[in-house]
Design an enzyme around this catalytic site. Structure first.
Site, short mmCIF file in Angstrom:
data_model
loop_
_atom_site.label_atom_id
_atom_site.label_comp_id
_atom_site.label_asym_id
_atom_site.label_seq_id
_atom_site.Cartn_x
_atom_site.Cartn_y
_atom_site.Cartn_z
N LYS A 32 0.84 -1.20 0.00
CA LYS A 32 0.00 0.00 0.00
C LYS A 32 0.88 1.26 0.00
CE LYS A 32 -0.34 -0.36 5.01
NZ LYS A 32 -1.13 -0.85 6.14
N ARG A 62 -11.63 -0.54 13.56
CA ARG A 62 -11.30 0.25 12.38
C ARG A 62 -12.15 -0.23 11.21
NH1 ARG A 62 -5.09 0.68 10.13
NH2 ARG A 62 -5.58 -1.37 9.27
N TYR A 91 15.63 30.38 8.13
CA TYR A 91 14.41 31.09 8.53
C TYR A 91 14.34 31.25 10.04
CZ TYR A 91 12.17 30.64 3.94
OH TYR A 91 11.85 30.73 2.62
N MET A 107 11.56 24.47 2.72
CA MET A 107 10.77 23.62 1.85
C MET A 107 11.66 22.82 0.88
SD MET A 107 7.65 24.58 -0.73
CE MET A 107 6.66 25.40 0.47
C1 LIG Z 1 -0.37 -1.88 6.71
C2 LIG Z 1 -0.97 -3.18 7.02
C3 LIG Z 1 -0.18 -4.32 7.19
C4 LIG Z 1 1.33 -4.27 7.22
O1 LIG Z 1 1.78 -3.66 8.41
P1 LIG Z 1 3.32 -3.54 8.79
O2 LIG Z 1 3.29 -3.10 10.19
O3 LIG Z 1 3.90 -2.50 7.89
O4 LIG Z 1 3.94 -4.86 8.59
C5 LIG Z 1 -0.83 -5.54 7.36
N1 LIG Z 1 -2.19 -5.61 7.38
C6 LIG Z 1 -2.98 -4.52 7.23
C7 LIG Z 1 -4.45 -4.68 7.27
C8 LIG Z 1 -2.40 -3.28 7.06
O5 LIG Z 1 -3.19 -2.20 6.94
#
Ligand SMILES: *Cc1c(COP(=O)(O)O)cnc(C)c1O
Length: 439
Positions: free
Chosen positions: A83, A193, A326, A374
């Site tokens: 992801k 969640r 800055y 930035m």
């Molecule tokens: C992001 C995520 C993972 C992986 O988590 P890590 O801590 O990066 O290994 C696994 N399962 C779900 C549902 C996630 O959202």
């Protein structure tokens, strides 16, 4: 042209960043700087050999914790999590590397991310964990047409999947999967969640029973505290997961895989590994909880996949009492040599590192002085003899140089900025081109 909505007539001009999808679904992805587009020396180097290495290390850990000899449990599958553009590493390249290394599936959060992988030519199962497929039918249709594997936890999701499948199969110009569409059921065991709770599962199972087009192949949950010290939280989540598993099987379903483990859980809790694990961070070479005791369990020797490097673009000597940056938040306590590097908070170098962080020059730490701006950051190289224009600077990663060897990891950056390694990696912005290395 960039920034315009791709039309069907423009399809031949679609590149990797613009995902062609079902007829009406258009997903625009903001474009990441490509190595050939940039003049600036700042870049993220992504070591794909380290991705393969980390996968092997994790597989070795699984091999040890799951019993011995003939009693060893059947192999636990590893479905790495890609992801957020593979945690900022670039999802297509990471996915291809993992697929060639033999993983049997991949996980993403968004439908868009799944489509991007399909567009990049990935053929393996892709689990879309987020569960949102758009407000209109086209999202579900795109999912079905691209044979992505949805996560479901509500009856309405199941109904819209079935209706999209029927439609796509009946339309001559569309191609849905000919077999049953695999789905995974997500259970909320305490994270609050996503997912269905034990109390609410009956209508979801009823909807699945009325959906012969779908096959419930997976049962999943997500653990909230696997990287913490309180084992009881995970114990309780696993207990609830087992209860739902029993319920699902009593209802006549036989999901082939159960999965609950992120990186931390797969490393700490053999009892959370089940048939499949979903490591994210560890695949990118970062141990989520290196300090926790791992009695009897192997700790993987992970190699960080991403390094962020740049070069000194300006150098100046300032007298004692001179200020930098800055707000004049840093004042030279001695005559100092200040180097400017072309990376700033818009690239993902947190402004919280102002007067706190460091970079590596010549293999030695040089402190960040003044506020991170930035696009630019100043570092004090007074104690880095010979620091020169165009000299390489490591912002994240290891450097061996004339003055020694040192490393700045994402865990250190996270510690200094009050966040977590996950956020440091995913913050490296699209302005930073990713350069891929195979060794
Ligand atoms: C992001 C995520 C993972 C992986 O988590 P890590 O801590 O990066 O290994 C696994 N399962 C779900 C549902 C996630 O959202």
């Amino acid at each position: 042209m960039r920034g315009t909505v791709p039309t069907h007539t423009a399809k031949s001009r679609l590149d990797e960043d613009e995902v062609p999808t079902a007829a009406t679904l258009r997903v625009l992805r903001p474009r990441r700087a490509s190595p050939t587009d940039v003049a600036r020396p700042t870049r993220a180097e992504i070591n794909l050999a380290h991705v393969r290495h980390n996968l092997r290390e994790l597989e070795a850990c699984l091999g040890e914790g799951t019993g011995t000899g003939a009693a060893r449990a059947p192999r636990t599958e590893v479905w790495p999590v890609l992801k957020a553009d593979a945690y900022g590493h670039g999802a297509p390249a990471i996915a291809r590397t993992l697929e060639r290394a033999g993983v049997s599936g991949l996980c993403v959060a968004l439908l868009e991310e799944g489509l991007e992988l399909r567009n990049a030519g990935l053929g393996c199962p892709v689990l879309v964990m987020g569960g949102y497929y758009g407000r209109h039918r086209d999202g579900v249709e795109a999912l079905v047409e691209h044979n992505l594997t949805p996560v479901v936890y509500e009856a309405s999701q199941i109904e819209s999947l079935v209706s999209a499948l029927r439609y796509v199969r009946s339309a001559p110009d569309r191609n849905g999967p000919s077999e049953r569409l695999a789905v995974h059921l997500k259970v909320d065991t305490g994270m609050a969640r996503l997912g269905v709770t034990e109390a609410d599962i009956a209508p979801v199972l009823a909807a699945l029973r009325q959906a012969p087009e779908l096959e419930l192949v997976g049962l999943m949950t997500h653990l909230a505290c696997a990287d913490g010290e309180t084992l009881a939280y995970t114990d309780e989540q696993l207990r609830r997961f087992a209860a739902v598993d029993a319920l699902v099987r009593r209802a006549g379903f036989a999901p082939r895989v159960r999965h609950a483990a992120n990186s931390a859980a797969m490393l700490q809790r053999p009892d959370a590994r089940f048939e499949l694990v979903r490591p994210g961070l560890a695949i990118y070479g970062v141990d989520p909880c290196p300090a926790l005791p791992r009695a009897g369990l192997r700790s993987p020797r992970l190699r960080p996949v991403m390094e962020v490097v740049t070069e000194i673009v300006a150098l100046r000597d300032v007298p004692e009492g001179a200020c930098v940056g800055y707000g004049y938040t840093w004042k030279a306590a001695r005559p100092s040599r200040i180097a400017t590097i072309p990376i700033g908070y818009a690239d993902g170098l947190s402004r919280a590192l102002s007067n706190r962080g460091a970079v590596l020059v010549g293999g030695r730490r040089a402190p960040i002085v003044g506020t991170v701006s930035m696009d630019l950051t100043m570092v004090d190289v007074t104690d880095v003899p010979g620091a020169a224009l165009r000299e390489p600077v490591v912002v994240l990663g290891r450097q061996r140089g004339r003055l020694g060897e040192d490393e700045i990891g994402s865990a250190e950056l996270a510690e200094k900025t009050g966040t977590i390694a996950w956020e440091c990696l995913t913050s490296i912005s699209r302005r930073v081109p990713r350069i891929y290395r195979q060794a």
